[in-house]
Structure formats: C-alpha cells, structure tokens
Design an enzyme around this catalytic site. Structure first.
Site, PDB file in Angstrom:
ATOM      1  N   HIS A   1       0.820  -1.223   0.000  1.00  0.00           N
ATOM      2  CA  HIS A   1       0.000   0.000   0.000  1.00  0.00           C
ATOM      3  C   HIS A   1       0.853   1.272   0.000  1.00  0.00           C
ATOM      4  CE1 HIS A   1      -3.040   2.954   0.912  1.00  0.00           C
ATOM      5  NE2 HIS A   1      -2.495   3.200   2.091  1.00  0.00           N
TER       6      HIS A   1
ATOM      7  N   HIS B   1       3.906   6.989   5.235  1.00  0.00           N
ATOM      8  CA  HIS B   1       2.720   7.655   5.778  1.00  0.00           C
ATOM      9  C   HIS B   1       1.941   6.817   6.793  1.00  0.00           C
ATOM     10  CE1 HIS B   1       0.394   5.339   2.747  1.00  0.00           C
ATOM     11  NE2 HIS B   1      -0.646   5.583   3.523  1.00  0.00           N
TER      12      HIS B   1
ATOM     13  N   GLU C   1       1.134   5.444  12.507  1.00  0.00           N
ATOM     14  CA  GLU C   1      -0.168   4.919  12.924  1.00  0.00           C
ATOM     15  C   GLU C   1      -0.155   3.403  13.115  1.00  0.00           C
ATOM     16  OE1 GLU C   1      -4.848   5.028  11.517  1.00  0.00           O
ATOM     17  OE2 GLU C   1      -3.265   5.349  10.054  1.00  0.00           O
ATOM     18  N   ASP C   2       0.541   2.673  12.226  1.00  0.00           N
ATOM     19  CA  ASP C   2       0.388   1.214  12.194  1.00  0.00           C
ATOM     20  C   ASP C   2       1.631   0.424  12.602  1.00  0.00           C
ATOM     21  OD1 ASP C   2      -2.294   1.265  11.315  1.00  0.00           O
ATOM     22  OD2 ASP C   2      -1.644   1.684   9.275  1.00  0.00           O
TER      23      ASP C   2
END
Length: 727
Positions: free
Chosen positions: A47, A71, A75-76
């Site tokens: 992704h 990006h 967050e992940d």
C-alpha cells in the site's frame, strides 16, 4: 513491487532527485511493516509503495514521495514521530504526522482515542474535516499524499465489507473528489469518482459501462475521421499539434443523466478531441481552423485561457457539428496548460519550482477562506453541509472594474462580491452596478459580469442579507458584525424568538426556570444566558438547537405526556391501526416528517400532551429523538386493520414543461389513488409539486412513486419532509 521502477519514474522527470532518500524510506517502511497484512491478504507494505508510485506519476518532489512511503508508519507500526524526524528530517516527519492525523475520519476511530469524545457522528466528522483543511493550509502536500492514499484504497476496496465500501465511496464523492477538483487534479479526480461510483451504485455502473461500450465503435469512427481532417488542415497552415481522442468518464455521464434529465442516446460527448500545441497564439489559430471546418454550436464556446477557472484550469472548449453532422466536443490547450490541468496543484510542487505554502494560498485562496469560516461554526451538522456545498457548488466568474477575476459560488449576489473584496466594503455596501447599470442587491451574478460596489460610510449590514448571500464567507462576516455591534438588540430578539416558539407549542414556565436554562446554556457552550440569546438573535445558533437542549432538560413524567386532557382531533381519530407494546387506548398520531404507512419499520415517541407520535425508523428526526430513550416505545402495525387509509405527502421535483401537472394527476388517477391536495410552483425552470394522497400501505405508495418517477422530466419523487413538532 519494484523500488527500481519507482526510482526510474522519478528520474524521468527529475534528474537531480535524491534517490537515496526514497530508497532509505522504502527500506524503513518495508522493515517496519514486515509481517503486516491488508484486508485483501496482500503484504501491507504494498500500500505505501503504491501511494508513493501515484505521487511519482504526479511528478511530486522527493520529500512527498518519501513521506508517501512512510505515511502509515506512525499509525500502524512502532515508529514514533521522533524516530521519523531523526531518520528523515523534520519536513518529512511533519508530513507523515499530518497524514496520520487525517486518517481518523470515522467517529469510531476518533472516539477510541484519549481526546474528546464527540456527542454525535456529525460532530466527529466535522472535527476531522476541520483537521483536513487546517492541515492543507499548513502544508498542501499533506492532502496530496492523503488523496494518493485514498485512491489506492479505492483500487483495492473490494476486500472490505459492503457497508464499509459504500461509506468510503460516499465520503469520496462528497469530500475527496471535490477537493481534487478544486486543486485542479483532473487525472486523480476522474479515477476517484469512477471507482467510488462503481462501489456505491454497482448495478448502475455496470449498466452504464455496457451502454458506453456498445456505442464506442461508432463514436470512435467519428473521432478518427475528425482527427484526420484536423491534422490535414493544420498541416496546410504549417501547425504541429498533438491530437487525441478522450473518452468521458462514467461518473460524469451518470451526473448528466441524473441532473440534466437526458436520455443516454442524447449524450453526444462520450468522446472528445483534445488538441495540444506549443503556444497560446496557436491555440486561437487552431480554434479558428476548427470553426472553418465545422459549424460551432451556439453557447458552446468557452475561453478558459482568457478567464481561467479558480483551480488554474486553462483551455479552449468548443462543440461543433462534426463529420456526419455529429456533435463533437474539442478542447485546445498548450503543453504547459495540459500539465497543470492534469496534475493541478501537484504541478506546482515539481522539482523545478519553489515549494512553499504561499504559492498554494495565492493560487487556492478558498483553502484559507474555509479555514477562516469553519472556526466560527458551532453547529457540526450545518458546518458539514456548508462545506459540501462549498466544495461541490459550481462557480461564477466575475470582474472588478480593474479587470481582476473573482470566483464566487453560483447564484452569488453583489453582497457576496463586496465581502470577497474586503470586509469593510461589504459592511458599507448600499448598492451595486453590474455592467455599468444599477442592479438590486438580490441580483444573481452571471459569468463575465463587471461589478462596482456602491458604499456609504454611514451604512451597516442587514440581517436580511443572510437570506440573500450565497457564500459562507459573506454570511460569517455579517454574523460577526451583528455579534459585535448589536449585542443588546440581539439579546432581545433572541429571547423573543424562543418565547414566541414556546408559546406556540403551549409550553410554559421554561425561561423562568433558572436552573433549567443554566443547564441549556452550558450544554450549548455559552457562558451566560444573554450570550445564548444574542447568538440566536444574530443567527449563529439556530432555534432547533436551543429547543433540542430545552427538551433534554425538561422533566418528562410518562403519565403527563401520555394523557391528554383534550378530545382527540378529527385527524387523530383517524390515526388507528397501531399497536403499542404494553399500553392500551393511548392517543396515537402519525408524524408529518416521514408519513409512515403499513409496511414501514416504525417506532413510537412520547410527545407532550399529544400521546404517541409514530415515525419511520429511518426518519431524519430519529437520531435526535432516540437520544431520550425513556420517551421511545415499541409499536407495530395492526395487521387486522386493512380498512384504514393513510395520508402521505409527496414532493415532486421536475423540469417544467407544458402538461406536467396534468401528467402527474393522470398517473395518480390511473393508480386509483385518491388525491387530497396539490400545490405547485416553478423556480428557475424547475417545478416543485406538493401532492397529498391517500394509500393503504407501502406497496401502494411505492407503486405511485414509481409511476410518477417514470414521467417525462421528473427529477425526483419522495415523501415530503418537515420539521416535526415533537415536544
């Protein structure tokens, strides 16, 4: 997934790019996302790689591409902002952090954090949309990375659950696709719209795709013939040009079918011809050459070179009667225009241009305007709707007396123009001249109008202007003036508004209940009751907002609200066929806001002194009603009562034509449905018809709606909606 392919793409437009930075970001992302999988079953790192590839195809700078690769790391993965900053520098870290903050669009994600828990989904969405535009104002590249992220997610959306797909698709069409349009990024916009359309309306998408495919061969034949003729004619004049056929994307065709009420056979611009030359002078020469070959259609010549769109789009458009007298759309532009038209704002972030936020603010001042007015908005639902209007609204381009171009929402008035020029010009406005003639302030501006605002130093704004203005910018400036300058008047006006409404609804002793009104004031985030009255008086706070909070604070003993001391009206005596769980012989009334009929999934709501109001479960008012769970009761239809008829009000929107009303009434008569009342009005070529009919159940209602929908010129048919008096 091949990093060398990505690097080759970057080298093709930027020979001096820092390829090692991109490679380092790729290695970092690959290591941190190792072992993570997407919903599709693919390795997660695919992704961010695809996001970076989309950015490279937009010819973005290396900083943006590296941020695209990184990006999702904050967050992940276990990576922190500090680690990103240490490894890649502050600029990339800020971009990654900015994109991370834009990922929590849904209420569930936002409320899962330790930040404020919002009272409604509307408030949560409004807060996230505010974040988007604040981030855009700070560094426009944040939204470019987010758009690339959304595009790849749409490309792989099939692996998600149907409801999730529809939510993402709807949000894309309402928010992200319009943003790409405002940024002039047509290449991204078309793909976002078509992908979202395919998930939101899959059956209509396939049907339209098949129709386009069926006509493709015939249209391509016309296009090839036209291109050959143009090439020969330009060669005679010694002009070199790149000429290509351009298919229209499906969502654009669908919009024409739904908004302009056209049959598919009438859409002639499924394909267009695009001519790209080297200079502006050659553009106009080519236009003249095309018009010497074929007759141009009236009112179909648009010069976006002399008057560019607000998103910097520039091109000449003309539609001619081409080979075989077939209508043919032709676009003419230079290579530089083509680059900017395709890439939009991304074209200004290419390696050879200055990367600074000042450029973005100069080219796209609407971003700053949105940031300015959104900070003044208290009502989350109103803010979201206004934002959608601001994004989706078509535009009108007008001129100042000095020749400067000003873009405004379609339907704007001289007041909108005055406030766009300067706040004080708006405040002091007393009149306007359009094309050297005096016009009323209600005048609807047209493209290419030349405006001159007449001012007076003693003039002040009028609250009536709020009904005339189209732009949120002007409305907010007017409200701010009244908030500051007319506080005492606004307090009196606001109190009178509430008193009048409470009296109309026969509700007494509310404003004199100091404790209750203090709670209402606090719930609406005001310091004093006078602040609340003032806000209501100058229009910042709406009456329904205040009434809703009053409702929340009022005592609600069930025996008082169920038992009415008056006799049921004739209308309420007819309200039968309903079974209320656990209660017998209770007064029942059907809500006007959703007009339920047998077959609808319904719910009951206890109203003050009026018994139980019956609503459809999907009634627009239900989200606010169900907040008071003690007043919600389970109800159902009495299937034994087949003799009862129910009044339903329909709203019909149609293109005005001779015999329209007669056709509507004939359809009603053919369905053997009694028509109890009808009213109609026409505004700007559109007819709005209100029709009250009597039906036995939902099957009969759907039948008449279907019959009406199939009439020529009908845009929409649905149940009428109104603000229900449910206190």
């Amino acid at each position: 997934m091949n990093i060398e392919t990505l690097l080759d793409t970057v080298k093709s437009y930027n020979g001096s790019a820092d390829l090692e930075l991109i490679r380092k970001a790729y290695d970092f992302a690959t290591r941190l996302h190792d072992g993570q999988m997407r919903a599709s079953g693919e390795p997660f790192v695919i992704h961010p790689f695809e996001v970076a590839t989309i950015l490279a195809n937009l010819q973005m700078d290396t900083t943006s591409i590296a941020a695209g690769l990184l990006h999702d790391t904050i967050e992940d993965t276990v990576a922190s902002y500090e680690e990103i900053e240490k490894q890649f520098g502050k600029e990339i870290a800020m971009l990654v952090d900015g994109v991370t903050k834009l990922t929590a669009i849904s209420a569930s994600k936002e409320q899962s954090k330790q930040g404020p828990v919002f009272k409604s989904k509307a408030e949560s969405q409004a807060e996230n949309l505010r974040k988007i535009f604040l981030a855009m104002a700070k560094d426009i590249r944040v939204i470019l990375i987010k758009l690339a992220d959304r595009l790849h997610n749409l490309r792989t959306l099939s692996s998600l659950a149907p409801e999730k797909r529809k939510y993402i698709a709807k949000e894309t069409l309402e928010i992200f696709a319009p943003i790409t349009s405002r940024l002039g990024m047509w290449r991204i916009k078309w793909e976002l719209e078509d992908l979202a359309f395919s998930h939101l309306e899959p059956e209509k998408f396939v049907e339209l795709e098949q129709k386009v495919t069926a006509r493709r061969a015939d249209r391509e034949k016309v296009i090839h013939e036209a291109i050959a003729i143009i090439e020969r004619k330009l060669a005679e004049h010694g002009l070199k040009a790149h000429i290509e056929g351009r298919p229209k994307h499906l969502y654009s065709i669908y919009q024409k079918l739904t908004k302009k009420v056209r049959d598919f056979s009438e859409i002639y611009d499924l394909f267009a011809v695009r001519i790209i030359v080297n200079t502006v002078e050659e553009c106009y020469t080519v236009l003249g050459t095309v018009h010497s070959l074929w007759i141009p259609m009236k009112d179909r010549i648009k010069d976006y070179i002399a008057v560019p769109k607000s998103n910097s789009y520039r091109s000449l458009h003309t539609t001619v009667y081409g080979p075989g007298d077939e209508p043919l759309e032709i676009q003419i532009r230079t290579w530089e225009m083509h680059r900017i038209n395709e890439f939009g704002l991304a074209a200004h972030w290419a390696y050879k241009e200055n990367k600074n936020e000042k450029l973005a603010k100069e080219i796209y001042p609407w971003i700053r305007r949105i940031v300015d007015w959104q900070l003044d908005s208290k009502d989350a639902r109103e803010y979201i709707e206004n934002l959608k209007l601001d994004l989706l609204e078509s535009e009108v381009f007008v001129f100042t007396p000095r020749g400067d171009v000003v873009d405004l929402p379609a339907g704007s008035t001289p007041i909108d123009f005055a406030y766009r020029i300067h706040t004080e010009v708006g405040h002091k406005c007393v009149g306007a001249k359009v094309n050297a003639k005096i016009v009323p302030l209600e005048y609807s501006l047209q493209n290419a109008d030349i405006l001159e605002i007449i001012t007076s130093k003693h003039a002040t704004p009028s609250l009536d202007w709020l009904k005339i203005c189209r732009s949120n910018h002007a409305k907010n400036k007017i409200r701010q003036w009244f908030k500051k300058e007319r506080r005492e008047e606004n307090i009196i006006r606001g109190k009178e508004i509430i008193e009048k409404e409470l009296k109309r609804q026969r509700i007494e002793n509310v404003l004199s209940n100091t404790e209750l009104m203090e709670h209402v004031t606090a719930k609406l985030n005001f310091v004093t009751l006078d602040d609340l009255y003032a806000s209501l008086g100058y229009g910042e706070t709406s009456l329904p907002q205040v009434l809703s909070k009053i409702r929340d604070e009022m005592p609600k003993p069930v025996e008082d609200v169920l038992i009415s001391k008056r006799a049921p009206s004739k209308k309420e005596k007819m309200s039968q066929g309903i079974k209320v769980k656990g209660i017998d012989n209770v007064l029942v009334r059907f809500s006007k806001c959703c007009s339920p009929v047998p077959g609808d999934d319904i719910i009951g709501y206890i109203t003050l002194g009026k018994g139980i109001s019956i609503h459809r479960r999907n009634c627009p008012n239900m989200p606010s009603l169900t907040l008071q769970t003690e007043r919600v009761v389970e109800v159902g239809w009495d299937e034994k009562r087949k003799d009862i008829k129910y009044n339903v009000e329909l709203e019909i929107e149609a293109w005005d034509r001779d015999g329209l009303l007669a056709a509507v009434m004939n359809a009603v008569n053919e369905a053997k449905v009694p028509a109890l009342a009808c009213n109609a009005k026409v505004k700007k070529s559109k007819a709005h018809i209100g029709l009250c009919i009597e039906v036995g159940d939902k099957v009969q209602l759907n039948d008449i709606i279907k019959r009406l929908s199939h009439l020529k010129g009908i845009i929409a048919v649905g149940r009428a909606s109104s603000q229900e008096d449910y206190l």
